[in-house]
Design a protein around this motif. Structure first.
Motif: not given
Length: 250
Positions: A78-84, A103-109, A121-128, A131-137
């Motif tokens: 969890n910590d590694i996922i949100k790391s630089p 970006l880390s503030s938008q991601i929750q593991v 779990i990723v939250q953003d003002t754009s739905a697309k 989705t891209d951030i979650a899959n790429t992460t």
């Protein structure tokens, strides 16, 4: 003498200042609706699942100890996922205009208790973009884990998908308006009782009896002003009034 307030008096106060309660409620609901529909930016959510599972060989059995080890590794992951180390590569791959900290503030593991499945779990003002951030992460994390932890035990269980009619998770306008109505009613009722408590003027004979503790002996009613009679009307009135010794109408 101790004062008591009956339910009838309470309802009388509410009925007296009903206009104030309704006004405050309408203002609160209107402000909430305007802010929810026109001011706040909709936020969308997307999530993907990854499975933490140690690679097995012929000599290693799938036992409870291995499961517990994987569960304990999730907290580290969890910590590694949100790391630089991970998010910088995500930003570069998606050409995002933000820092790793932002970006880390938008991601929750998160993961359920004693579960080897973790959700990104990723939250953003754009739905697309969410989705891209979650899959790429998830993809970058899967590639970088063997280099960081010297283990290859992460697999993507399910990818985030973009729904055709994606709805934002916040704000929720109708819920906000409902909450505003309840708060407006509470504030209106409280303000009505406060104004009634601060109002120390005497309006009825009952108020005088409570203040002086004496019965009211009499009431002076309001006398309306008698309209003035013009000279012409007075002369006409004198002509209609019979003089002494005369019969009316002769």
């Amino acid at each position: 003498m101790e004062e008591t307030i009956s339910l009838r008096e309470l309802f009388a106060v509410l009925r007296k200042r009903l206009w104030l309660i309704v006004l405050i409620t309408i203002i609160a609901a209107t402000v909430s609706a305007v802010i929810s529909f026109f001011v706040l930016t909709p936020v969308y959510q997307s999530k993907t699942q990854i499975l933490i599972n140690q690679a097995k060989n012929d000599q290693q059995l799938y036992n409870n100890q291995a499961i517990q080890t994987n569960v304990q590794l999730i907290n580290t992951y969890n910590d590694i996922i949100k790391s630089p180390a991970i998010l910088d590569k995500v930003i570069k791959e998606l050409t995002l205009d933000r820092s790793a900290q932002s970006l880390s503030s938008q991601i929750q593991v998160s993961n359920a208790q004693n579960s080897q499945v973790a959700q990104i779990i990723v939250q953003d003002t754009s739905a697309k973009r969410a989705t891209d951030i979650a899959n790429t992460t998830a993809s970058v994390f899967q590639k970088e884990v063997p280099k960081i932890m010297n283990v290859d035990n992460v697999s993507v269980l399910s990818k985030a998908t973009l729904a055709q009619s994606a709805s934002p998770i916040k704000p929720q306008p109708f819920l906000n308006v409902a909450i505003a109505i309840v708060v407006g009613l509470m504030v209106g009722v409280g303000l009505s009782f406060l104004l009634e408590y601060l109002d120390n003027t005497l309006k009825t004979e009952q108020d005088i009896e409570k203040l002086l503790e004496l019965p009211v002996m009499g009431i002076v009613t309001t006398i309306k002003d008698v309209p003035r009679v013009s000279n012409v009307q007075q002369a006409d009135l004198n002509a209609r009034v019979p003089q002494r010794g005369e019969k009316f109408g002769s």
